[in-house]
Each structure stands twice: as structure tokens, then as C-alpha cells.
Design a protein around this motif. Structure first.
Motif, PDB file in Angstrom:
ATOM      1  N   ARG A  71     -29.977  -6.437  19.509  1.00 48.12           N
ATOM      2  CA  ARG A  71     -29.304  -4.945  19.194  1.00 48.12           C
ATOM      3  C   ARG A  71     -29.580  -4.957  17.962  1.00 48.12           C
ATOM      4  NH1 ARG A  71     -23.486  -4.346  18.882  1.00 48.12           N
ATOM      5  NH2 ARG A  71     -23.787  -6.518  18.762  1.00 48.12           N
ATOM      6  N   GLN A  72     -29.508  -4.051  17.080  1.00 47.85           N
ATOM      7  CA  GLN A  72     -29.261  -3.796  16.291  1.00 47.85           C
ATOM      8  C   GLN A  72     -27.989  -2.780  16.144  1.00 47.85           C
ATOM      9  OE1 GLN A  72     -32.461  -3.133  16.034  1.00 47.85           O
ATOM     10  NE2 GLN A  72     -32.812  -5.644  16.845  1.00 47.85           N
ATOM     11  N   SER A  73     -26.824  -3.064  15.252  1.00 44.60           N
ATOM     12  CA  SER A  73     -25.855  -1.669  15.080  1.00 44.60           C
ATOM     13  C   SER A  73     -25.697  -1.607  13.823  1.00 44.60           C
ATOM     14  CB  SER A  73     -24.812  -2.325  15.540  1.00 44.60           C
ATOM     15  OG  SER A  73     -23.441  -0.970  15.369  1.00 44.60           O
ATOM     16  N   LEU A  74     -25.662   0.220  12.906  1.00 42.84           N
ATOM     17  CA  LEU A  74     -25.872   0.578  12.279  1.00 42.84           C
ATOM     18  C   LEU A  74     -24.992   1.512  12.052  1.00 42.84           C
ATOM     19  CD1 LEU A  74     -30.062   0.809  11.593  1.00 42.84           C
ATOM     20  CD2 LEU A  74     -28.615  -0.971  10.790  1.00 42.84           C
ATOM     21  N   PRO A  75     -23.769   1.471  11.146  1.00 39.26           N
ATOM     22  CA  PRO A  75     -23.030   2.828  11.272  1.00 39.26           C
ATOM     23  C   PRO A  75     -23.738   3.109  10.172  1.00 39.26           C
ATOM     24  CG  PRO A  75     -22.442   0.888   9.551  1.00 39.26           C
ATOM     25  CD  PRO A  75     -22.907   0.531  11.316  1.00 39.26           C
ATOM     26  N   LEU A  76     -23.821   4.929  10.635  1.00 38.07           N
ATOM     27  CA  LEU A  76     -23.588   5.977   9.575  1.00 38.07           C
ATOM     28  C   LEU A  76     -22.766   7.174   9.507  1.00 38.07           C
ATOM     29  CD1 LEU A  76     -26.822   6.985  12.126  1.00 38.07           C
ATOM     30  CD2 LEU A  76     -26.999   5.916   9.994  1.00 38.07           C
ATOM     31  N   GLY A  77     -21.662   6.295   7.684  1.00 35.65           N
ATOM     32  CA  GLY A  77     -20.938   7.904   7.317  1.00 35.65           C
ATOM     33  C   GLY A  77     -20.086   6.913   7.908  1.00 35.65           C
ATOM     34  N   GLN A  78     -18.258   7.855   8.535  1.00 39.25           N
ATOM     35  CA  GLN A  78     -17.714   7.373   8.504  1.00 39.25           C
ATOM     36  C   GLN A  78     -17.369   7.581  10.597  1.00 39.25           C
ATOM     37  OE1 GLN A  78     -14.424   6.409   6.865  1.00 39.25           O
ATOM     38  NE2 GLN A  78     -16.492   6.679   5.116  1.00 39.25           N
ATOM     39  N   THR A  79     -18.120   8.741  11.249  1.00 36.39           N
ATOM     40  CA  THR A  79     -17.863   8.589  12.909  1.00 36.39           C
ATOM     41  C   THR A  79     -19.739   7.923  13.324  1.00 36.39           C
ATOM     42  OG1 THR A  79     -18.987  10.956  12.831  1.00 36.39           O
ATOM     43  CG2 THR A  79     -16.292   9.803  12.642  1.00 36.39           C
ATOM     44  N   TRP A  80     -20.217   8.268  13.030  1.00 34.33           N
ATOM     45  CA  TRP A  80     -21.112   7.709  14.382  1.00 34.33           C
ATOM     46  C   TRP A  80     -22.165   6.765  13.643  1.00 34.33           C
ATOM     47  CZ3 TRP A  80     -23.240  11.771  17.298  1.00 34.33           C
ATOM     48  CH2 TRP A  80     -23.114  13.586  16.797  1.00 34.33           C
ATOM     49  N   GLN A  81     -22.534   6.637  14.746  1.00 37.39           N
ATOM     50  CA  GLN A  81     -23.389   4.845  14.352  1.00 37.39           C
ATOM     51  C   GLN A  81     -24.772   4.792  15.755  1.00 37.39           C
ATOM     52  OE1 GLN A  81     -21.870   1.954  18.240  1.00 37.39           O
ATOM     53  NE2 GLN A  81     -21.273   0.701  15.480  1.00 37.39           N
ATOM     54  N   LEU A  82     -25.569   4.063  15.252  1.00 36.89           N
ATOM     55  CA  LEU A  82     -27.078   4.376  15.992  1.00 36.89           C
ATOM     56  C   LEU A  82     -27.015   2.644  16.168  1.00 36.89           C
ATOM     57  CD1 LEU A  82     -29.788   5.230  16.723  1.00 36.89           C
ATOM     58  CD2 LEU A  82     -30.506   4.349  14.052  1.00 36.89           C
ATOM     59  N   GLN A  83     -27.222   2.490  17.283  1.00 37.73           N
ATOM     60  CA  GLN A  83     -27.539   1.696  18.103  1.00 37.73           C
ATOM     61  C   GLN A  83     -29.114   1.096  18.561  1.00 37.73           C
ATOM     62  OE1 GLN A  83     -24.632  -1.379  19.969  1.00 37.73           O
ATOM     63  NE2 GLN A  83     -23.314  -0.491  19.726  1.00 37.73           N
ATOM     64  N   LEU A  84     -29.664   0.460  17.797  1.00 35.41           N
ATOM     65  CA  LEU A  84     -31.517  -0.077  18.700  1.00 35.41           C
ATOM     66  C   LEU A  84     -31.216  -1.171  19.703  1.00 35.41           C
ATOM     67  CD1 LEU A  84     -32.928   0.854  15.463  1.00 35.41           C
ATOM     68  CD2 LEU A  84     -32.538   2.231  17.228  1.00 35.41           C
ATOM     69  N   ARG A  85     -31.976  -1.286  20.681  1.00 36.11           N
ATOM     70  CA  ARG A  85     -32.054  -2.378  21.761  1.00 36.11           C
ATOM     71  C   ARG A  85     -33.928  -2.892  22.428  1.00 36.11           C
ATOM     72  NH1 ARG A  85     -26.743  -0.534  23.271  1.00 36.11           N
ATOM     73  NH2 ARG A  85     -25.267  -2.303  23.217  1.00 36.11           N
ATOM     74  N   GLU A  86     -34.288  -4.431  21.741  1.00 34.18           N
ATOM     75  CA  GLU A  86     -35.402  -4.076  22.574  1.00 34.18           C
ATOM     76  C   GLU A  86     -35.032  -5.678  23.387  1.00 34.18           C
ATOM     77  OE1 GLU A  86     -34.933  -2.720  18.664  1.00 34.18           O
ATOM     78  OE2 GLU A  86     -34.375  -5.108  19.275  1.00 34.18           O
ATOM     79  N   SER A  87     -35.964  -5.301  24.154  1.00 36.74           N
ATOM     80  CA  SER A  87     -36.180  -6.789  25.250  1.00 36.74           C
ATOM     81  C   SER A  87     -37.621  -7.051  26.066  1.00 36.74           C
ATOM     82  CB  SER A  87     -35.215  -6.628  26.258  1.00 36.74           C
ATOM     83  OG  SER A  87     -35.386  -5.592  26.765  1.00 36.74           O
ATOM     84  N   LEU A  88     -37.268  -8.376  26.263  1.00 34.29           N
ATOM     85  CA  LEU A  88     -38.684  -8.707  26.038  1.00 34.29           C
ATOM     86  C   LEU A  88     -38.349  -9.343  27.052  1.00 34.29           C
ATOM     87  CD1 LEU A  88     -41.007  -9.457  23.065  1.00 34.29           C
ATOM     88  CD2 LEU A  88     -41.170  -7.917  24.219  1.00 34.29           C
ATOM     89  N   GLY A  89     -39.040  -9.607  28.377  1.00 35.74           N
ATOM     90  CA  GLY A  89     -39.060 -10.518  29.218  1.00 35.74           C
ATOM     91  C   GLY A  89     -39.851 -10.574  30.630  1.00 35.74           C
ATOM     92  N   ALA A  90     -39.927 -11.694  31.114  1.00 36.17           N
ATOM     93  CA  ALA A  90     -40.973 -12.362  32.559  1.00 36.17           C
ATOM     94  C   ALA A  90     -40.045 -12.064  33.468  1.00 36.17           C
ATOM     95  CB  ALA A  90     -41.406 -13.547  32.182  1.00 36.17           C
ATOM     96  N   GLY A  91     -40.707 -11.000  34.765  1.00 36.01           N
ATOM     97  CA  GLY A  91     -39.851 -11.056  35.752  1.00 36.01           C
ATOM     98  C   GLY A  91     -41.028 -11.955  36.953  1.00 36.01           C
ATOM     99  N   TYR A  92     -40.246 -12.392  37.749  1.00 35.00           N
ATOM    100  CA  TYR A  92     -41.138 -12.953  38.872  1.00 35.00           C
ATOM    101  C   TYR A  92     -40.149 -12.801  40.409  1.00 35.00           C
ATOM    102  CZ  TYR A  92     -37.662 -17.277  39.068  1.00 35.00           C
ATOM    103  OH  TYR A  92     -36.838 -17.479  39.215  1.00 35.00           O
ATOM    104  N   ARG A  93     -40.735 -12.528  41.033  1.00 30.58           N
ATOM    105  CA  ARG A  93     -40.558 -12.394  42.661  1.00 30.58           C
ATOM    106  C   ARG A  93     -40.770 -13.558  44.312  1.00 30.58           C
ATOM    107  NH1 ARG A  93     -41.795  -9.003  46.720  1.00 30.58           N
ATOM    108  NH2 ARG A  93     -40.370  -8.489  48.230  1.00 30.58           N
ATOM    109  N   VAL A  94     -40.601 -14.380  44.393  1.00 24.40           N
ATOM    110  CA  VAL A  94     -41.271 -14.941  45.208  1.00 24.40           C
ATOM    111  C   VAL A  94     -41.250 -14.607  46.673  1.00 24.40           C
ATOM    112  CG1 VAL A  94     -40.618 -17.255  46.972  1.00 24.40           C
ATOM    113  CG2 VAL A  94     -40.240 -17.107  43.981  1.00 24.40           C
ATOM    114  N   PRO A  95     -42.039 -14.359  47.632  1.00 19.07           N
ATOM    115  CA  PRO A  95     -41.725 -13.871  48.879  1.00 19.07           C
ATOM    116  C   PRO A  95     -41.017 -14.281  50.053  1.00 19.07           C
ATOM    117  CG  PRO A  95     -44.054 -14.146  48.128  1.00 19.07           C
ATOM    118  CD  PRO A  95     -43.296 -15.256  47.396  1.00 19.07           C
ATOM    119  N   ASN A  96     -39.949 -14.018  50.122  1.00 20.30           N
ATOM    120  CA  ASN A  96     -39.296 -14.114  51.048  1.00 20.30           C
ATOM    121  C   ASN A  96     -39.531 -13.832  52.480  1.00 20.30           C
ATOM    122  OD1 ASN A  96     -38.870 -11.674  52.079  1.00 20.30           O
ATOM    123  ND2 ASN A  96     -37.408 -10.822  51.010  1.00 20.30           N
TER     124      ASN A  96
END
Length: 702
Positions: A457-482
Motif C-alpha cells: 500500500r502507498q498513501s500519498l497526500p495531495l494538498g490539504q484534503t485529498w489523498q491517493l492510495q494505491l494497493r497491489e497484491s499477488l497471491g497463490a490461491g488453492y482449493r482442496v476438493p471437499n
């Protein structure tokens, strides 16, 4: 041991995402007044990191629906709340009552639904029926889109939905709510004026610092019929009832906190169906689920210890019966018993400032298990072809054949997880946060698996009120057959098909990439764009086996692994909170593709628009208008590759409430105002079966 290694390819699709990137979290917004805003940046969430954190500070994109909005939607269960969250599509469960969720093109089998961090048993296959989860004591709903297996393990390949229940107030009190409506006289089979009813009563008190709560939630439904020229009906006649009781000392400070809950859910439903032989008949279902949960938490100067446990038992009895008692042949009964248990222990540890970063670690272990048995009894004209282990009884000209279809199948797993969050804030207010995580699972049937994840996550204040937040994620998912995927028999032969489990299934896996950008003035406006990419391997889907029963009247499907699939998409939304008007509007684009056949994955809408407009006319009177529009959904693919499409879904709801006194609310509305319903004769139509539904109600708090 099999290792899930993140292998996300940056390709030309990323450039497209950067341009059309679209999604809204009904998530990050701080309003003029936190009490008036739909959602506040300071809202505390637990799902993103498994520890309480302000919504603005979590490294993973999180959607939130708070109790105030849920109440304005007059939600009887969580469906109305989920319907308004960006990225979520709801699909009616074929042959059953209720709806399942889809998230980023992955269906309910791959979306983990939790209540206070503990899983809910699926009632249809591996899918949780969201209509069974009442909305009466919900504090908020938290959603993490995309693979979350590093935090939550198997079944979280498509995301996590966590329903957080409300803490009881200190003073003694309660609530009574009554609601009734109708699908119109030409569709209702009941002669009563308002045959669709909902009633709940809840109460709470505190004795020597211990909170005691109890509630009953009962939904009464009557059959409705979209085509009175045919015998089968679309709606079910019967009841859904939830009982819940709990004790806790969750407000205790500086010492051990604990809570215990006991819950019972009962479903008794029936609707008209033609039998396999073409006779008039019915399908009935009686479901009984008992659930016991417990939690312990102990905070200290550096963090918190937490332990949870769950034990759940579910019995599902179904019957397909002829109306004519003189023709018992073809009558069929099934009984399935499913049990699951789970325990977990975790430590949240703050290390303070290390190497210029604030460090926090969440780590723990979990154990889980499930068991399944299923039996079938049917009345036949002959015992020819009966299984070797079947019990055959002769009654005159008929044979009663009882067969154990699944005999006490079981599996269990032991897992360990860890997630580290490192946050660094510079002197000018810029924030950089990293959150690597990993989970190791050992399954009794499928061995070991490692699932890593990385968020930032990156949070960047833009002036007195505005704010920009960036989020990135990588993930390995899995599911075992139930166990249901592998052994269960889903008998919808009265609807012309059966789905059989496959013991040879292999685990599913995915590689997930998520990207979002949030732009807010931290007061009234919130704009967010996001994109996702999910690469899926060995995806489990029901495939036409080419087999049939009863001279082709019943088609046999079997679960199979699809070797390669992909879902890509983007979403965009804006949110505004004013003194009188609040608005959420979002658009989502989705492409779900079977890479082996280069054909779409069916029942996923590529275009999706949602809107929620609330007008607070006075302190006592509010009105809410919602829109759910879906289009372009492929619902069938022929052997020649020809595509069949559903007509567009276009649901508009209008709701209003007037507070007559501080503790008495009168409310009403019209669901599906446009009466957008399916054509019962069109098997490819995925529009809702519940048509225009006006209702009235009252809510008394004391």
C-alpha cells in the motif's frame, strides 16, 4: 510437497487495466460526520489482516457494508446487502431455494463465507446459500476480493466474505420486527393477502458483566408461480427459522475476553414438480443445522492472543414424491449428514519501530475436519440393478431399495500461517506498507501445499484534503476438493438432471493479481478504480458426461477438472456522501474464459452496473433506491460451440422508512420494481424468479 509459487505474467492486459481500471470499494470513505457517512476511513476491519485495523490502513483492498446501510435496505438476509457491493454477482441455485455469490468470476464454491471468522457449512454442493444467513444482528460485512489463501486457506481462492455480528449494548433491551408482502395475486398460490412474511424477536441483558443475548428469526414463504399454465412452481412453500443464543464478556478490558454462541437453523420447504415419470408431484426439503462456536482473547502490552473453535452438524433430507398415493413407484428419499469442526490459535504481535518501519506480525495454527454420509431410498417396480450393499424390501408389487451412496467419508487438515505488516511513513506524510504472508497446509487426502502472498500500500497526500492510495497484491490461491465434490449425489432429477461427485478430482490452484487506486477528499467524495487477473488451474466444474437415465429424461453431470481457465476484469465507482443525499455508483467488466476450449465460463455477466441512492429527507424519513443491472451472460454452449445467452438482469428496488417515534420505525418498499423475471420455458434465462414484491413492516426497539 507441492509449492504454490506466484507466477503472474505482466502482459498487454496490464496496459488495458491501467486505462479502463474500474472498481469501487464501498469501502474507503470518510464522510462529513462519521455517523452520517455510508462508510468511514476510520471503520475498524479485521478480515484484511486477521487483526483489528482502520480501513484506511489495511494493505489489502477491502469492501465494507455497514449496519446502517443494511438496515436501510430492509435486509431479511445478507443477499440484499451483498447485492449492492461492487464486484459481487448473485445467482439463484438451480433446483433449490436461495442464491450463491460470485466474486471476480469465481462462483460460491471458491468464495469463503465466514461468520465472525469461522466458516459456514455449504448446503448445496460446496456453495453457501446466502438466503440462510439472517441480517438481524450484523455489525458489518467485510469482503476481500481475490485469492486470500495465504491468510484463510482452502476455499478462499476467489475471496473472503466475513459477516461480523453486533456486540450487545450494555443496557437491557431488544427488538421486534415484522414484515409482510406479496408477489401479486396472479402468481401467489396462497389466498392470504400477504403470504410472504418475516418476523424476528431479539433480546439482550447484562448480568455481572456478562452479556446474554437470544433471538428468533422466522421467514414464512408461500409458493408462487410464474406460469400458471404449467404445474411446476418457482417458489417454495414453507419456513426458514434461525434460533441463536450467546453469552460473552467482550467489553471486559485488561483481562481475558470470551464468548460462546449456540445456533440452530431449520428449513422446511416444499414446491410442486413433475416426477420423472411425468406425474404431478412435489419436492420437499428439511434441513437442520446446529452450530456451536467459542472464542477467547487476551490482550497485553504488545499484542493479543486469540483462539476460536467451531463444531457444526447439518442434516439434509430431501424427497421427490408422487401426489397419487396409489402410484408409489418413483418416490425417492435422500438423507445426507455433514459435520465440520475447526479450531485456531493465533498471536498478533507489535514490534514497534524496527529499521525505520512499524512491524506487526500475525501468526497461528489451525486444524479442521469434515465428514459426510449419504443414503438413498426409492420405490421401484423391480430390484434389478440394485447395488450389492443395498437393502431390498418387498411390498406387494413394489420394491423398497435403500442404498448407502456415501459411507462415512472424512478428511482433515492441519495448517500454519504468518503475515508480517511493515509500515513506513515519511516526514511529508507519504506511507509505504508491505505485507508478505504464507500458509502451509497438510491435508489428510492431498498432502502438503504452500500458499504465499504479498500485498503493498502507498498513501500519498495531495494538498490539504485529498489523498491517493494505491494497493497491489499477488497471491497463490488453492482449493482442496471437499467431500461433496468427490462423493455427493445432487439429485435434481425432477428438474431433468443429476450431478455426481468424482473421487478422482485434484486440487484447484490459482495465481491472482490485484491492483487498485483510491482517490478521496476524506470528507464527501471517494473514487476508486481497480483491476484483477486470476489464472486458474484444474478448476472444478460440472460437465455433461453424455450419460442419462429414464430414457434420456435425466441428464448426468459429473464434476471434472478444467485444466486452464482465466478471469480478468476491472471495476470503477464513485461515492458521495452529503447532508441529504448519499450515492454509490459502480460499473464492472469481467471476462471469464475456459482456455482449453477458448469458450466463456457460463453464468458470469461480463457487464455489471450497481447504484445506491439514499435521500435523508428529514431526521425521521429516508428513501433508498437501488439498481442491479447485468448483461451479456452466456448460459449455455452447444456441442458445436454455439452460445446461448440470458436476457439482461435489471432489478430496481425502492425502499423507505419513517421513524414514528425514536424506538418505532415504519418501513416499506417494492423489490424488483421493474418486475424483471425469467421466462420459465427458457432454460437459458438467468433472470430472477422473484418478481415485483411490495411489502410493509415495522420495527420496535426497546
Amino acid at each position: 510437497m507441492q509449492y504454490g509459487v506466484c507466477r503472474v505474467r505482466v502482459s498487454r492486459y496490464l496496459l488495458v487495466w491501467a486505462f479502463i481500471s474500474v472498481s469501487s470499494v464501498a469501502s474507503e470513505h470518510s464522510g462529513v460526520d462519521p455517523e452520517e457517512a455510508l462508510i468511514s476511513l476510520g471503520t475498524m476491519v479485521v478480515t484484511a489482516t486477521r487483526a483489528p485495523s482502520p480501513l484506511a490502513d489495511v494493505p489489502v483492498r477491502t469492501l465494507v457494508m455497514e449496519s446502517k446501510t443494511i438496515q436501510k435496505l430492509h435486509s431479511r438476509d445478507i443477499r440484499d446487502a451483498l447485492r449492492m457491493l461492487p464486484g459481487i454477482q448473485l445467482r439463484e441455485i438451480h433446483g433449490k431455494t436461495g442464491e450463491e455469490v460470485q466474486l471476480q468470476g469465481l462462483n460460491g464454491d471458491r468464495v469463503l463465507i465466514l461468520v465472525d471468522g469461522l466458516p459456514v457449512s455449504a448446503t448445496t454442493g460446496s456453495t453457501v446459500d446466502t438466503s440462510q444467513l439472517g441480517a438481524l444482528d450484523i455489525e458489518q460485512i467485510e469482503v476481500i476480493p481475490g485469492a486470500a489463501s495465504s491468510l484463510y486457506g482452502s476455499a478462499a481462492m476467489g475471496g473472503v466474505i466475513n459477516i461480523i455480528t453486533r456486540q450487545a449494548p450494555e443496557k437491557t433491551g431488544g427488538r421486534v420486527s415484522l414484515q409482510a408482502g406479496s408477489f401479486s395475486s396472479d402468481r401467489e398460490l396462497s389466498s392470504e393477502v400477504l403470504p410472504q412474511r418475516h418476523a424476528l424477536i431479539s433480546g439482550h441483558t447484562e448480568v455481572s458483566g456478562v452479556s446474554v443475548t437470544a433471538l428468533i428469526d422466522r421467514r414464512i414463504s408461500s409458493e408462487f408461480d410464474l406460469d400458471t399454465d404449467t404445474y411446476p412452481t418457482q417458489g417454495f412453500d414453507g419456513t426458514k427459522t434461525q434460533y441463536k443464543a450467546g453469552v460473552s464478556n467482550r467489553r471486559a478490558e485488561g483481562r481475558l475476553q470470551w464468548q460462546l454462541n449456540a445456533e440452530k437453523y431449520e428449513e422446511d420447504l416444499e414446491n410442486r414438480r413433475l416426477t420423472n415419470a411425468g406425474f404431478k408431484g412435489s419436492k420437499t426439503e428439511q434441513l437442520d443445522r446446529t452450530r456451536f462456536t467459542g472464542e477467547l482473547a487476551l490482550a497485553d502490552n504488545h499484542g493479543e492472543w486469540k483462539a476460536q473453535a467451531l463444531s457444526e452438524n447439518q442434516t439434509d433430507d430431501t424427497a421427490q414424491l408422487n401426489n397419487d398415493a396409489t402410484i408409489p413407484a418413483g418416490n425417492l428419499w435422500r438423507e445426507a449428514d455433514y459435520n465440520q469442526h475447526k479450531w485456531s490459535a493465533q498471536r498478533q504481535q507489535s514490534f514497534g519501530q524496527k529499521w525505520g518501519h512499524d512491524l506487526q506480525l500475525v501468526a497461528g495454527i489451525e486444524g479442521a475436519g469434515e465428514s459426510l454420509s449419504q443414503n438413498k431410498t426409492e420405490i421401484l417396480l423391480s430390484d434389478e440393478g440394485a447395488a450389492a450393499d443395498a437393502v431390498v424390501e418387498v411390498y406387494g408389487d413394489y420394491y423398497r431399495v435403500s442404498t448407502p451412496e456415501v459411507e462415512s467419508a472424512s478428511r482433515d487438515s492441519l495448517e500454519a500461517f504468518a503475515s508480517l505488516t511493515a509500515t513506513r511513513t515519511s516526514h511529508n506524510g507519504n506511507t509505504l506498507e508491505w505485507a508478505p504472508g504464507v500458509r502451509v497446509q497438510n491435508d489428510s487426502d492431498f498432502g502438503g501445499y504452500v500458499s504465499p502472498g504479498l500485498s503493498s500500500r502507498q498513501s500519498l497526500p495531495l494538498g490539504q484534503t485529498w489523498q491517493l492510495q494505491l494497493r497491489e497484491s499477488l497471491g497463490a490461491g488453492y482449493r482442496v476438493p471437499n467431500l461433496k465434490d468427490r462423493y455427493y449425489v445432487f439429485d435434481h432429477s425432477v428438474n431433468g438432471y443429476m450431478v455426481l461427485g468424482n473421487p478422482d478430482l485434484t486440487p484447484e490452484s490459482s495465481r491472482s493479481f490485484q491492483l487498485s487506486a483510491n482517490f478521496t477528499d476524506q470528507s464527501r467524495w471517494n473514487i476508486e478504480a481497480s483491476a484483477f487477473f486470476n489464472r486458474l488451474y484444474d478448476l472444478i466444474e460440472a460437465e455433461d458426461s453424455g450419460e442419462s437415465l429414464n430414457n434420456g429424461q435425466v441428464v448426468i453431470y459429473r464434476y471434472e477438472n478444467i485444466q486452464n481457465a482465466r478471469t480478468t476484469g476491472a471495476e470503477m465507482a464513485t461515492q458521495y456522501s452529503g447532508e441529504t443525499l448519499s450515492l454509490r455508483l459502480s460499473y464492472g467488466w469481467l471476462k471469464a474464459l475456459n482456455l482449453d476450449t477458448d469458450q466463456p465460463l457460463i453464468n458470469r455477466a461480463p457487464h455489471h452496473i450497481k447504484g445506491l441512492l439514499t435521500a435523508q429527507w428529514t431526521d425521521a424519513w429516508d428513501t433508498t433506491l437501488t439498481l442491479d443491472w447485468q448483461n451479456g451472460m452466456v448460459t449455455g454452449i452447444s456441442d458445436d460451440g454455439d452460445l446461448s445467452y440470458s436476457r439482461p438482469i435489471a432489478r430496481v428496488d425502492l425502499k423507505t422508512g419513517f421513524r414514528l417515534y425514536s424506538d418505532l420505525l415504519l418501513f416499506g418498499g417494492i423489490n424488483n420494481l421493474t418486475d424483471n423475471v425469467r421466462d420459465p420455458s427458457d432454460s437459458y434465462d438467468r433472470r430472477p424468479s422473484e418478481g415485483r414484491f411490495p411489502y410493509v413492516g415495522l420495527n420496535l426497539s426497546f
